[in-house]
Design a protein around this motif. Structure first.
Motif, PDB file in Angstrom:
ATOM      1  N   UNK A  16       0.830  -1.210   0.000  1.00  0.00           N
ATOM      2  CA  UNK A  16       0.000   0.000   0.000  1.00  0.00           C
ATOM      3  C   UNK A  16       0.860   1.254   0.000  1.00  0.00           C
ATOM      4  N   UNK A  17       1.959   1.225   0.766  1.00  0.00           N
ATOM      5  CA  UNK A  17       2.864   2.374   0.775  1.00  0.00           C
ATOM      6  C   UNK A  17       3.562   2.527  -0.574  1.00  0.00           C
ATOM      7  N   UNK A  18       3.875   1.415  -1.212  1.00  0.00           N
ATOM      8  CA  UNK A  18       4.506   1.456  -2.535  1.00  0.00           C
ATOM      9  C   UNK A  18       3.545   2.034  -3.566  1.00  0.00           C
ATOM     10  N   UNK A  19       2.296   1.621  -3.520  1.00  0.00           N
ATOM     11  CA  UNK A  19       1.289   2.196  -4.421  1.00  0.00           C
ATOM     12  C   UNK A  19       1.229   3.711  -4.256  1.00  0.00           C
ATOM     13  N   UNK A  20       1.214   4.169  -3.001  1.00  0.00           N
ATOM     14  CA  UNK A  20       1.111   5.596  -2.742  1.00  0.00           C
ATOM     15  C   UNK A  20       2.332   6.349  -3.258  1.00  0.00           C
ATOM     16  N   UNK A  21       3.523   5.778  -3.031  1.00  0.00           N
ATOM     17  CA  UNK A  21       4.747   6.433  -3.499  1.00  0.00           C
ATOM     18  C   UNK A  21       4.789   6.476  -5.020  1.00  0.00           C
ATOM     19  N   UNK A  60       3.493  -1.631  -7.605  1.00  0.00           N
ATOM     20  CA  UNK A  60       4.143  -0.558  -8.363  1.00  0.00           C
ATOM     21  C   UNK A  60       3.321  -0.188  -9.590  1.00  0.00           C
ATOM     22  N   UNK A  61       2.864  -1.199 -10.337  1.00  0.00           N
ATOM     23  CA  UNK A  61       2.100  -0.941 -11.558  1.00  0.00           C
ATOM     24  C   UNK A  61       0.759  -0.285 -11.250  1.00  0.00           C
ATOM     25  N   UNK A  62       0.088  -0.770 -10.215  1.00  0.00           N
ATOM     26  CA  UNK A  62      -1.211  -0.188  -9.856  1.00  0.00           C
ATOM     27  C   UNK A  62      -1.037   1.262  -9.405  1.00  0.00           C
ATOM     28  N   UNK A  63      -0.019   1.511  -8.581  1.00  0.00           N
ATOM     29  CA  UNK A  63       0.217   2.875  -8.118  1.00  0.00           C
ATOM     30  C   UNK A  63       0.620   3.809  -9.235  1.00  0.00           C
ATOM     31  N   UNK A  64       1.476   3.326 -10.131  1.00  0.00           N
ATOM     32  CA  UNK A  64       1.968   4.190 -11.215  1.00  0.00           C
ATOM     33  C   UNK A  64       0.875   4.487 -12.232  1.00  0.00           C
ATOM     34  N   UNK A  65       0.107   3.470 -12.604  1.00  0.00           N
ATOM     35  CA  UNK A  65      -0.909   3.659 -13.650  1.00  0.00           C
ATOM     36  C   UNK A  65      -2.247   4.115 -13.111  1.00  0.00           C
ATOM     37  N   UNK A  66      -2.513   3.862 -11.830  1.00  0.00           N
ATOM     38  CA  UNK A  66      -3.817   4.197 -11.267  1.00  0.00           C
ATOM     39  C   UNK A  66      -4.913   3.268 -11.739  1.00  0.00           C
ATOM     40  N   UNK A  67      -4.516   2.095 -12.271  1.00  0.00           N
ATOM     41  CA  UNK A  67      -5.474   1.150 -12.842  1.00  0.00           C
ATOM     42  C   UNK A  67      -5.331  -0.207 -12.169  1.00  0.00           C
ATOM     43  N   UNK A  68      -6.451  -0.830 -11.781  1.00  0.00           N
ATOM     44  CA  UNK A  68      -6.363  -2.175 -11.192  1.00  0.00           C
ATOM     45  C   UNK A  68      -5.756  -3.162 -12.182  1.00  0.00           C
ATOM     46  N   UNK A  69      -5.118  -4.182 -11.661  1.00  0.00           N
ATOM     47  CA  UNK A  69      -4.480  -5.193 -12.492  1.00  0.00           C
ATOM     48  C   UNK A  69      -5.439  -6.346 -12.726  1.00  0.00           C
ATOM     49  N   UNK A  70      -5.679  -6.655 -13.985  1.00  0.00           N
ATOM     50  CA  UNK A  70      -6.610  -7.732 -14.340  1.00  0.00           C
ATOM     51  C   UNK A  70      -5.854  -9.050 -14.407  1.00  0.00           C
ATOM     52  N   UNK A  71      -5.416  -9.530 -13.263  1.00  0.00           N
ATOM     53  CA  UNK A  71      -4.678 -10.792 -13.177  1.00  0.00           C
ATOM     54  C   UNK A  71      -4.768 -11.292 -11.747  1.00  0.00           C
ATOM     55  N   UNK A  72      -4.796 -12.601 -11.592  1.00  0.00           N
ATOM     56  CA  UNK A  72      -4.878 -13.192 -10.256  1.00  0.00           C
ATOM     57  C   UNK A  72      -3.582 -12.943  -9.495  1.00  0.00           C
TER      58      UNK A  72
END
Length: 345
Positions: A16-21, A60-72
């Motif tokens: 969660x902290x990584x997403x925010x950063x 990292x990808x979710x935080x950078x793109x702001x988009x949920x990841x469509x993968x399990x």
């Protein structure tokens, strides 16, 4: 910078902290050490907690793109990080310093990064192998026989516009080798499964992934395909290499950092949302056009967020990028070939 990096290694960012950063960095609202803390977290995962690579890069990808990841989700092993081996981070930082100084060419960055594998303990190698089994198709592929050597004669006999012929032309036109090193001589079979199979197969299939995945043979796309490989089966050398690029990028001007992170995260998402290429029986589909193979396996091509030859064309967005650009320009073809070495996991 090194002191800040080492301090950040002791406190890697949780998801969660990584997403925010990452979100702050993407929106140009980064706080003081956000970039370096992200890079240190990637290095921590690559060397000390390799089974956390998926959760870290997903965040990292979710935080950078702001988009949920469509993968399990790919689960970690829920273990404490390994202790830092003596000398690892000094050796690591020497690579970073030489990269910043423009002293590394394509072969030396490959060799220097792969050489960091000597710091991997048997426990860490076993952890990497166990984690690889969490990826789709890995255990199934590794349960089969080791792949036979590929010959140029076989590829040359394939029809025009087929995968085999494209592979042949790529190798011949660029004076590449089908398998740069002797798999037996470098002891790939001594690695624990599924690493023995994965390293052997990728020794010969890296360029096939370029062709079918839509990755060009440029420096920027070598960075991209490293993230793609890592997303497909947890390729540990790619994790190590990308952590070094992230440290170098942390000191680059904003637009340059954005190009790097756009590339890494987009290719990671592509790898996570693509079918398991490790299961494709390449020898059975040489004769088919690449488009047919993509359709059969449900593979979409990589959509590069930046021109693939951006680095080669010298399209740096600020003069400060020049210090880092010299490093990137010399990456070339061999960046992702470090699985030629026994130390590359």
């Amino acid at each position: 910078m090194k002191s800040n990096f080492l301090n950040a290694l002791d406190t890697p960012l949780q998801p969660e902290a990584l997403k925010a950063a990452a979100s702050r960095c993407a929106s140009n609202k980064a706080e003081g050490t956000d970039r370096l803390h992200i890079a240190a977290t990637l290095a921590h995962a690559a060397f000390l907690a390799p089974d956390r690579i998926a959760e870290i890069y997903d965040a990292l990808a979710i935080g950078w793109t702001g988009t949920p990841l469509d993968a399990a989700p790919i689960l970690s092993l829920d273990r404490p990080a390994e202790p830092s081996p003596d000398g690892l981070w000094d050796a690591y930082w020497n690579v970073v310093e030489d990269g910043k100084a423009g002293k590394l060419d394509a072969l030396s960055i490959t060799a220097r990064t792969a050489a960091l594998g000597k710091f991997m303990t048997p426990e860490t190698v076993g952890r990497i192998a166990e984690f690889a089994s969490n990826f789709e198709g890995v255990d199934e592929a590794a349960a089969g026989p080791m792949p036979d050597l590929i010959t140029l004669e076989t590829l040359a006999a394939c029809p025009p516009k087929s995968l085999g012929r494209q592979f042949h032309d790529l190798i011949v036109d660029n004076k590449f080798d089908l398998e740069v090193l002797d798999r037996d001589e470098i002891g790939l079979s001594d690695l624990p499964q599924p690493l023995a199979y994965l390293n052997t197969r990728m020794l010969q299939a890296h360029d096939l992934w370029h062709i079918t995945g839509g990755y060009e043979t440029t420096a920027l796309h070598e960075i991209a395909i490293s993230a793609f490989q890592m997303a497909q089966f947890g390729h540990n050398y790619s994790a190590q290499f990308l952590s070094i690029t992230a440290v170098l990028g942390a000191d680059a001007p904003g637009p340059a950092y954005s190009v790097l992170m756009d590339t890494i995260t987009s290719a990671w998402v592509h790898g996570r949302q693509s079918p398991a290429l490790i299961l494709i029986p390449w020898e059975d589909v040489w004769h088919q056009p690449v488009e047919n193979i993509r359709e059969t396996y449900g593979l979409d091509t990589y959509e590069s967020p930046h021109p693939p030859a951006l680095i080669e064309r010298g399209q740096a967005v600020t003069q400060k990028l020049e210090a880092v650009k010299g490093f990137f320009q010399r990456l070339g073809r061999s960046l992702s070939r470090a699985f030629q070495s026994k130390e590359a996991f």
